[in-house]
Motif scaffolding. Sequence first.
Motif, PDB file in Angstrom:
ATOM      1  N   LEU A 249      16.163   7.167  52.250  1.00  0.00           N
ATOM      2  CA  LEU A 249      17.238   6.244  52.609  1.00  0.00           C
ATOM      3  C   LEU A 249      18.122   6.857  53.686  1.00  0.00           C
ATOM      4  O   LEU A 249      18.540   8.011  53.569  1.00  0.00           O
ATOM      5  N   PRO A 250      18.433   6.115  54.754  1.00  0.00           N
ATOM      6  CA  PRO A 250      19.346   6.647  55.774  1.00  0.00           C
ATOM      7  C   PRO A 250      20.769   6.728  55.238  1.00  0.00           C
ATOM      8  O   PRO A 250      21.202   5.852  54.464  1.00  0.00           O
ATOM      9  N   PRO A 251      21.516   7.754  55.592  1.00  0.00           N
ATOM     10  CA  PRO A 251      22.889   7.897  55.071  1.00  0.00           C
ATOM     11  C   PRO A 251      23.779   6.710  55.410  1.00  0.00           C
ATOM     12  O   PRO A 251      24.639   6.341  54.613  1.00  0.00           O
ATOM     13  N   THR A 252      23.594   6.103  56.589  1.00  0.00           N
ATOM     14  CA  THR A 252      24.443   4.976  56.972  1.00  0.00           C
ATOM     15  C   THR A 252      24.266   3.779  56.044  1.00  0.00           C
ATOM     16  O   THR A 252      25.186   2.969  55.901  1.00  0.00           O
ATOM     17  N   ALA A 253      23.096   3.668  55.407  1.00  0.00           N
ATOM     18  CA  ALA A 253      22.869   2.544  54.497  1.00  0.00           C
ATOM     19  C   ALA A 253      23.712   2.663  53.236  1.00  0.00           C
ATOM     20  O   ALA A 253      23.992   1.660  52.571  1.00  0.00           O
ATOM     21  N   MET A 254      24.111   3.890  52.889  1.00  0.00           N
ATOM     22  CA  MET A 254      24.901   4.114  51.676  1.00  0.00           C
ATOM     23  C   MET A 254      26.375   4.337  51.965  1.00  0.00           C
ATOM     24  O   MET A 254      27.151   4.610  51.041  1.00  0.00           O
ATOM     25  N   LEU A 255      26.778   4.235  53.215  1.00  0.00           N
ATOM     26  CA  LEU A 255      28.154   4.565  53.593  1.00  0.00           C
ATOM     27  C   LEU A 255      29.160   3.632  52.931  1.00  0.00           C
ATOM     28  O   LEU A 255      30.139   4.082  52.318  1.00  0.00           O
ATOM     29  N   ILE A 256      28.949   2.310  53.045  1.00  0.00           N
ATOM     30  CA  ILE A 256      29.903   1.348  52.491  1.00  0.00           C
ATOM     31  C   ILE A 256      29.971   1.426  50.967  1.00  0.00           C
ATOM     32  O   ILE A 256      31.079   1.483  50.396  1.00  0.00           O
ATOM     33  N   PRO A 257      28.839   1.446  50.236  1.00  0.00           N
ATOM     34  CA  PRO A 257      28.956   1.593  48.771  1.00  0.00           C
ATOM     35  C   PRO A 257      29.653   2.883  48.353  1.00  0.00           C
ATOM     36  O   PRO A 257      30.457   2.871  47.409  1.00  0.00           O
TER      37      PRO A 257
ATOM     38  N   GLY B  83       9.573  10.278  31.558  1.00  0.00           N
ATOM     39  CA  GLY B  83      10.229   9.891  32.804  1.00  0.00           C
ATOM     40  C   GLY B  83      10.285  10.982  33.850  1.00  0.00           C
ATOM     41  O   GLY B  83      10.955  10.832  34.871  1.00  0.00           O
ATOM     42  N   ARG B  84       9.556  12.092  33.629  1.00  0.00           N
ATOM     43  CA  ARG B  84       9.603  13.212  34.586  1.00  0.00           C
ATOM     44  C   ARG B  84       9.025  12.804  35.934  1.00  0.00           C
ATOM     45  O   ARG B  84       9.608  13.075  36.982  1.00  0.00           O
ATOM     46  N   LYS B  85       7.873  12.158  35.923  1.00  0.00           N
ATOM     47  CA  LYS B  85       7.251  11.734  37.171  1.00  0.00           C
ATOM     48  C   LYS B  85       8.085  10.653  37.863  1.00  0.00           C
ATOM     49  O   LYS B  85       8.199  10.640  39.091  1.00  0.00           O
ATOM     50  N   ALA B  86       8.668   9.763  37.070  1.00  0.00           N
ATOM     51  CA  ALA B  86       9.518   8.726  37.651  1.00  0.00           C
ATOM     52  C   ALA B  86      10.749   9.347  38.314  1.00  0.00           C
ATOM     53  O   ALA B  86      11.190   8.894  39.383  1.00  0.00           O
ATOM     54  N   LEU B  87      11.294  10.383  37.693  1.00  0.00           N
ATOM     55  CA  LEU B  87      12.452  11.070  38.272  1.00  0.00           C
ATOM     56  C   LEU B  87      12.093  11.707  39.605  1.00  0.00           C
ATOM     57  O   LEU B  87      12.869  11.626  40.580  1.00  0.00           O
TER      58      LEU B  87
ATOM     59  N   VAL C  80      29.804  13.912  47.782  1.00  0.00           N
ATOM     60  CA  VAL C  80      28.843  13.266  48.686  1.00  0.00           C
ATOM     61  C   VAL C  80      27.850  14.288  49.224  1.00  0.00           C
ATOM     62  O   VAL C  80      26.623  14.054  49.219  1.00  0.00           O
ATOM     63  N   TYR C  81      28.331  15.426  49.695  1.00  0.00           N
ATOM     64  CA  TYR C  81      27.445  16.450  50.242  1.00  0.00           C
ATOM     65  C   TYR C  81      26.546  17.038  49.161  1.00  0.00           C
ATOM     66  O   TYR C  81      25.356  17.299  49.398  1.00  0.00           O
ATOM     67  N   LEU C  82      27.103  17.276  47.980  1.00  0.00           N
ATOM     68  CA  LEU C  82      26.328  17.862  46.894  1.00  0.00           C
ATOM     69  C   LEU C  82      25.190  16.933  46.480  1.00  0.00           C
ATOM     70  O   LEU C  82      24.035  17.358  46.337  1.00  0.00           O
ATOM     71  N   VAL C  83      25.510  15.655  46.295  1.00  0.00           N
ATOM     72  CA  VAL C  83      24.491  14.699  45.853  1.00  0.00           C
ATOM     73  C   VAL C  83      23.436  14.490  46.935  1.00  0.00           C
ATOM     74  O   VAL C  83      22.248  14.316  46.634  1.00  0.00           O
ATOM     75  N   SER C  84      23.840  14.519  48.202  1.00  0.00           N
ATOM     76  CA  SER C  84      22.885  14.270  49.279  1.00  0.00           C
ATOM     77  C   SER C  84      21.857  15.392  49.420  1.00  0.00           C
ATOM     78  O   SER C  84      20.747  15.173  49.916  1.00  0.00           O
ATOM     79  N   THR C  85      22.202  16.603  49.002  1.00  0.00           N
ATOM     80  CA  THR C  85      21.266  17.733  49.108  1.00  0.00           C
ATOM     81  C   THR C  85      20.480  17.987  47.829  1.00  0.00           C
ATOM     82  O   THR C  85      19.493  18.720  47.857  1.00  0.00           O
ATOM     83  N   LEU C  86      20.889  17.386  46.716  1.00  0.00           N
ATOM     84  CA  LEU C  86      20.241  17.665  45.437  1.00  0.00           C
ATOM     85  C   LEU C  86      18.755  17.303  45.415  1.00  0.00           C
ATOM     86  O   LEU C  86      17.929  18.111  44.954  1.00  0.00           O
TER      87      LEU C  86
ATOM     88  N   ILE D 206      12.327  11.482  45.674  1.00  0.00           N
ATOM     89  CA  ILE D 206      11.645  11.363  46.966  1.00  0.00           C
ATOM     90  C   ILE D 206      12.085  10.102  47.698  1.00  0.00           C
ATOM     91  O   ILE D 206      12.335  10.118  48.912  1.00  0.00           O
ATOM     92  N   LEU D 207      12.210   8.998  46.970  1.00  0.00           N
ATOM     93  CA  LEU D 207      12.624   7.744  47.591  1.00  0.00           C
ATOM     94  C   LEU D 207      14.059   7.817  48.102  1.00  0.00           C
ATOM     95  O   LEU D 207      14.381   7.256  49.150  1.00  0.00           O
ATOM     96  N   VAL D 208      14.926   8.521  47.367  1.00  0.00           N
ATOM     97  CA  VAL D 208      16.323   8.655  47.807  1.00  0.00           C
ATOM     98  C   VAL D 208      16.398   9.387  49.133  1.00  0.00           C
ATOM     99  O   VAL D 208      17.234   9.072  49.993  1.00  0.00           O
ATOM    100  N   GLN D 209      15.518  10.387  49.331  1.00  0.00           N
ATOM    101  CA  GLN D 209      15.513  11.127  50.584  1.00  0.00           C
ATOM    102  C   GLN D 209      15.136  10.252  51.769  1.00  0.00           C
ATOM    103  O   GLN D 209      15.462  10.567  52.912  1.00  0.00           O
TER     104      GLN D 209
END
Length: 290
Positions: free
Chosen positions: A130-138, A116-120, A158-164, A125-128
Amino acid sequence: MSTSTAPNTPAQVLRPDRTRNRLGYNILALVTAALMAFPVYWLIISSLRPNHEIRSYDQTLWPSSLTFDNFARAVKQDNFGTAIQSSLIVSVTAVVGGMIIATLAALAIGRFRFFGRKALMMVMILVQMLPPTAMLIPIYLQLNAMGGIDEYWGLIVVYLVSTLPFATIMIRGFVINIPVELEESAMVDGCTRMGAFRRVIFPLLAPGLAAASIFALVNAWNEYLFAYILINDNSKYTLNVWLMTFTTERGTDYGALMAASTLISIPVVIFFMIIQGKMATGLTSGAVKG
Protein backbone atom coordinates in the motif's frame (compact mmCIF):
# COMPACT_ATOMS: atom_id res chain seq x y z
CA MET A 1 60.05 -33.37 -39.54
CA SER A 2 56.81 -31.59 -38.93
CA THR A 3 55.46 -30.70 -35.51
CA SER A 4 51.79 -30.51 -34.69
CA THR A 5 50.22 -28.31 -32.03
CA ALA A 6 47.63 -29.67 -29.69
CA PRO A 7 44.13 -28.31 -30.20
CA ASN A 8 42.94 -25.72 -27.75
CA THR A 9 41.07 -27.13 -24.80
CA PRO A 10 37.56 -25.82 -24.04
CA ALA A 11 38.92 -23.98 -20.99
CA GLN A 12 41.51 -22.19 -23.14
CA VAL A 13 38.88 -21.27 -25.71
CA LEU A 14 36.43 -19.94 -23.15
CA ARG A 15 38.96 -18.03 -21.03
CA PRO A 16 39.18 -14.93 -23.30
CA ASP A 17 35.38 -14.75 -23.44
CA ARG A 18 35.16 -14.93 -19.67
CA THR A 19 37.78 -12.20 -19.37
CA ARG A 20 35.89 -9.94 -21.77
CA ASN A 21 32.61 -10.62 -19.96
CA ARG A 22 34.18 -9.86 -16.58
CA LEU A 23 35.68 -6.64 -17.92
CA GLY A 24 32.32 -5.62 -19.33
CA TYR A 25 30.58 -6.32 -16.02
CA ASN A 26 33.22 -4.35 -14.13
CA ILE A 27 32.81 -1.37 -16.45
CA LEU A 28 29.03 -1.56 -16.10
CA ALA A 29 29.35 -1.71 -12.30
CA LEU A 30 31.67 1.31 -12.26
CA VAL A 31 29.31 3.32 -14.47
CA THR A 32 26.34 2.38 -12.27
CA ALA A 33 28.24 3.31 -9.11
CA ALA A 34 29.27 6.65 -10.64
CA LEU A 35 25.67 7.44 -11.61
CA MET A 36 24.43 6.59 -8.11
CA ALA A 37 27.18 8.57 -6.40
CA PHE A 38 26.93 11.66 -8.60
CA PRO A 39 23.85 13.20 -6.82
CA VAL A 40 25.65 12.86 -3.48
CA TYR A 41 28.78 14.43 -4.95
CA TRP A 42 26.74 17.30 -6.43
CA LEU A 43 24.99 17.87 -3.09
CA ILE A 44 28.30 18.18 -1.24
CA ILE A 45 29.91 20.33 -3.92
CA SER A 46 26.89 22.62 -4.07
CA SER A 47 27.05 23.08 -0.30
CA LEU A 48 30.59 24.45 -0.77
CA ARG A 49 29.79 26.78 -3.68
CA PRO A 50 28.94 30.46 -3.26
CA ASN A 51 25.29 31.26 -3.94
CA HIS A 52 26.05 33.27 -7.09
CA GLU A 53 27.86 30.27 -8.54
CA ILE A 54 24.99 27.92 -7.68
CA ARG A 55 22.55 30.16 -9.57
CA SER A 56 24.86 30.49 -12.54
CA TYR A 57 23.98 28.75 -15.80
CA ASP A 58 27.64 27.84 -16.35
CA GLN A 59 28.03 24.90 -13.96
CA THR A 60 31.29 23.01 -13.54
CA LEU A 61 32.09 19.75 -11.82
CA TRP A 62 34.40 21.56 -9.40
CA PRO A 63 33.62 25.01 -7.92
CA SER A 64 35.90 27.91 -8.75
CA SER A 65 35.96 28.86 -5.06
CA LEU A 66 35.08 27.03 -1.85
CA THR A 67 33.20 28.56 1.05
CA PHE A 68 31.89 27.34 4.39
CA ASP A 69 29.49 30.25 4.82
CA ASN A 70 26.62 28.00 3.69
CA PHE A 71 27.18 25.72 6.67
CA ALA A 72 27.38 28.70 9.02
CA ARG A 73 24.03 30.04 7.77
CA ALA A 74 22.47 26.59 8.01
CA VAL A 75 23.54 26.12 11.63
CA LYS A 76 22.34 29.63 12.57
CA GLN A 77 18.92 29.09 11.00
CA ASP A 78 16.01 29.33 13.44
CA ASN A 79 14.91 26.11 15.19
CA PHE A 80 17.95 24.14 14.03
CA GLY A 81 18.56 22.72 17.50
CA THR A 82 14.91 21.87 18.11
CA ALA A 83 14.70 20.18 14.71
CA ILE A 84 17.65 17.93 15.61
CA GLN A 85 16.01 17.15 18.93
CA SER A 86 12.70 16.30 17.29
CA SER A 87 14.29 14.04 14.67
CA LEU A 88 16.35 12.22 17.30
CA ILE A 89 13.37 11.66 19.60
CA VAL A 90 11.12 10.41 16.83
CA SER A 91 13.69 8.32 14.95
CA VAL A 92 15.43 6.65 17.90
CA THR A 93 12.16 5.80 19.63
CA ALA A 94 10.63 4.44 16.43
CA VAL A 95 13.71 2.34 15.62
CA VAL A 96 14.17 0.88 19.11
CA GLY A 97 10.47 0.22 19.62
CA GLY A 98 10.11 -1.22 16.12
CA MET A 99 13.06 -3.60 16.55
CA ILE A 100 11.75 -4.89 19.89
CA ILE A 101 8.25 -5.56 18.59
CA ALA A 102 9.50 -6.93 15.25
CA THR A 103 11.90 -9.33 17.01
CA LEU A 104 9.17 -10.67 19.28
CA ALA A 105 6.79 -11.03 16.34
CA ALA A 106 9.44 -12.74 14.20
CA LEU A 107 10.22 -15.21 17.00
CA ALA A 108 6.53 -16.01 17.44
CA ILE A 109 5.99 -16.53 13.70
CA GLY A 110 9.23 -18.40 13.11
CA ARG A 111 9.26 -20.67 16.16
CA PHE A 112 5.61 -21.40 16.96
CA ARG A 113 2.68 -22.79 15.02
CA PHE A 114 -0.63 -21.08 15.70
CA PHE A 115 -3.90 -20.47 13.92
CA GLY A 116 -3.75 -17.63 11.39
CA ARG A 117 0.06 -17.56 11.10
CA LYS A 118 0.08 -17.74 7.31
CA ALA A 119 -2.75 -15.23 7.08
CA LEU A 120 -0.78 -12.84 9.29
CA MET A 121 2.26 -13.13 7.02
CA MET A 122 0.09 -12.47 3.97
CA VAL A 123 -1.45 -9.40 5.59
CA MET A 124 2.01 -7.98 6.40
CA ILE A 125 3.11 -8.48 2.80
CA LEU A 126 -0.04 -6.82 1.47
CA VAL A 127 0.36 -3.86 3.83
CA GLN A 128 3.83 -3.24 2.39
CA MET A 129 2.26 -2.86 -1.04
CA LEU A 130 0.00 0.00 0.00
CA PRO A 131 1.36 3.47 -0.85
CA PRO A 132 1.72 5.73 2.21
CA THR A 133 -0.36 8.49 0.60
CA ALA A 134 -3.35 6.13 0.45
CA MET A 135 -3.34 5.90 4.26
CA LEU A 136 -2.60 9.56 4.98
CA ILE A 137 -6.20 10.77 5.48
CA PRO A 138 -7.35 7.81 7.65
CA ILE A 139 -4.23 8.11 9.80
CA TYR A 140 -4.70 11.86 10.20
CA LEU A 141 -8.36 11.48 11.19
CA GLN A 142 -7.59 8.73 13.68
CA LEU A 143 -4.68 10.59 15.29
CA ASN A 144 -6.72 13.78 15.40
CA ALA A 145 -9.47 11.95 17.30
CA MET A 146 -6.87 10.55 19.71
CA GLY A 147 -5.11 13.90 20.20
CA GLY A 148 -1.94 12.82 18.42
CA ILE A 149 -1.59 15.83 16.09
CA ASP A 150 1.40 18.02 16.99
CA GLU A 151 2.60 15.31 19.36
CA TYR A 152 5.77 13.27 19.05
CA TRP A 153 4.04 10.02 19.95
CA GLY A 154 1.65 10.32 17.01
CA LEU A 155 4.51 10.51 14.52
CA ILE A 156 6.43 7.78 16.36
CA VAL A 157 3.48 5.40 16.10
CA VAL A 158 3.19 6.05 12.35
CA TYR A 159 6.89 5.39 11.72
CA LEU A 160 6.97 2.35 14.01
CA VAL A 161 3.93 0.72 12.40
CA SER A 162 5.15 1.48 8.87
CA THR A 163 8.43 -0.40 9.45
CA LEU A 164 7.03 -3.35 11.42
CA PRO A 165 5.92 -5.57 8.48
CA PHE A 166 9.22 -5.33 6.61
CA ALA A 167 11.33 -5.68 9.76
CA THR A 168 9.30 -8.66 10.98
CA ILE A 169 9.58 -10.48 7.66
CA MET A 170 13.32 -9.81 7.45
CA ILE A 171 14.09 -10.92 11.02
CA ARG A 172 11.86 -13.98 10.62
CA GLY A 173 14.12 -15.12 7.77
CA PHE A 174 17.04 -15.19 10.21
CA VAL A 175 15.00 -16.87 12.96
CA ILE A 176 13.96 -19.84 10.83
CA ASN A 177 17.57 -20.36 9.70
CA ILE A 178 18.81 -20.72 13.29
CA PRO A 179 18.67 -24.42 14.29
CA VAL A 180 16.29 -25.12 17.12
CA GLU A 181 18.90 -27.51 18.52
CA LEU A 182 21.09 -24.56 19.55
CA GLU A 183 18.34 -23.17 21.73
CA GLU A 184 17.48 -26.60 23.13
CA SER A 185 21.13 -27.31 23.94
CA ALA A 186 21.38 -24.06 25.87
CA MET A 187 18.24 -24.94 27.82
CA VAL A 188 19.62 -28.41 28.59
CA ASP A 189 22.75 -26.73 29.97
CA GLY A 190 20.59 -24.79 32.41
CA CYS A 191 19.53 -21.68 30.52
CA THR A 192 15.96 -20.50 30.70
CA ARG A 193 14.14 -19.76 27.43
CA MET A 194 14.92 -16.07 27.87
CA GLY A 195 18.53 -16.91 28.74
CA ALA A 196 18.84 -19.07 25.63
CA PHE A 197 17.47 -16.24 23.55
CA ARG A 198 19.88 -13.72 25.04
CA ARG A 199 22.99 -15.92 24.85
CA VAL A 200 22.39 -17.87 21.62
CA ILE A 201 19.55 -16.55 19.46
CA PHE A 202 20.07 -12.82 19.87
CA PRO A 203 23.74 -12.77 18.70
CA LEU A 204 22.78 -14.76 15.60
CA LEU A 205 19.99 -12.28 14.86
CA ALA A 206 22.47 -9.39 14.75
CA PRO A 207 22.69 -9.25 10.91
CA GLY A 208 18.90 -9.18 10.56
CA LEU A 209 18.51 -6.59 13.31
CA ALA A 210 21.23 -4.45 11.74
CA ALA A 211 19.62 -4.49 8.30
CA ALA A 212 16.13 -3.89 9.68
CA SER A 213 17.31 -1.06 11.95
CA ILE A 214 19.01 0.67 9.00
CA PHE A 215 15.78 0.45 7.03
CA ALA A 216 13.76 1.77 9.99
CA LEU A 217 16.17 4.65 10.64
CA VAL A 218 16.28 5.74 6.99
CA ASN A 219 12.49 5.57 6.84
CA ALA A 220 12.03 7.67 9.99
CA TRP A 221 14.94 10.09 9.47
CA ASN A 222 14.22 10.94 5.83
CA GLU A 223 10.41 10.88 5.87
CA TYR A 224 8.76 14.18 5.01
CA LEU A 225 5.05 13.79 4.17
CA PHE A 226 3.70 12.52 7.49
CA ALA A 227 5.99 14.82 9.47
CA TYR A 228 4.71 17.80 7.48
CA ILE A 229 1.04 16.85 7.88
CA LEU A 230 1.03 15.64 11.49
CA ILE A 231 3.35 18.28 13.01
CA ASN A 232 2.29 21.90 12.67
CA ASP A 233 4.25 23.38 15.57
CA ASN A 234 7.45 25.08 14.35
CA SER A 235 9.27 24.09 17.53
CA LYS A 236 8.56 20.39 16.83
CA TYR A 237 9.51 20.28 13.15
CA THR A 238 11.76 17.39 12.17
CA LEU A 239 14.85 18.16 10.12
CA ASN A 240 13.26 17.39 6.74
CA VAL A 241 10.35 19.73 7.42
CA TRP A 242 12.74 22.32 8.87
CA LEU A 243 14.44 22.51 5.47
CA MET A 244 11.40 24.43 4.21
CA THR A 245 12.50 27.43 6.24
CA PHE A 246 15.25 28.12 3.68
CA THR A 247 12.55 29.06 1.16
CA THR A 248 10.98 32.45 1.88
CA GLU A 249 9.18 35.15 -0.03
CA ARG A 250 12.54 36.56 -1.08
CA GLY A 251 13.60 33.27 -2.64
CA THR A 252 15.54 30.15 -1.70
CA ASP A 253 18.94 30.12 -0.06
CA TYR A 254 20.24 27.19 -2.11
CA GLY A 255 23.70 27.19 -0.57
CA ALA A 256 22.44 26.93 3.00
CA LEU A 257 19.80 24.42 1.89
CA MET A 258 22.44 22.15 0.36
CA ALA A 259 24.65 22.54 3.42
CA ALA A 260 21.78 21.65 5.74
CA SER A 261 20.91 18.63 3.60
CA THR A 262 24.51 17.47 3.83
CA LEU A 263 24.50 17.82 7.61
CA ILE A 264 21.23 15.89 7.87
CA SER A 265 22.64 12.92 5.95
CA ILE A 266 25.70 12.52 8.19
CA PRO A 267 23.97 10.73 11.15
CA VAL A 268 22.52 8.03 8.89
CA VAL A 269 25.93 7.44 7.28
CA ILE A 270 27.62 7.18 10.68
CA PHE A 271 24.95 4.77 11.94
CA PHE A 272 25.38 2.60 8.86
CA MET A 273 29.18 2.51 9.29
CA ILE A 274 28.78 1.41 12.93
CA ILE A 275 26.17 -1.23 12.18
CA GLN A 276 28.04 -2.59 9.18
CA GLY A 277 30.76 -4.00 11.40
CA LYS A 278 28.20 -5.80 13.56
CA MET A 279 26.58 -7.60 10.64
CA ALA A 280 29.51 -9.97 10.00
CA THR A 281 30.35 -10.71 13.66
CA GLY A 282 26.74 -11.63 14.40
CA LEU A 283 26.85 -14.48 11.90
CA THR A 284 29.01 -16.73 14.09
CA SER A 285 28.99 -15.30 17.62
CA GLY A 286 26.92 -17.34 20.05
CA ALA A 287 26.82 -20.49 17.89
CA VAL A 288 29.88 -22.17 19.43
CA LYS A 289 29.94 -23.13 23.05
CA GLY A 290 33.07 -21.80 24.67
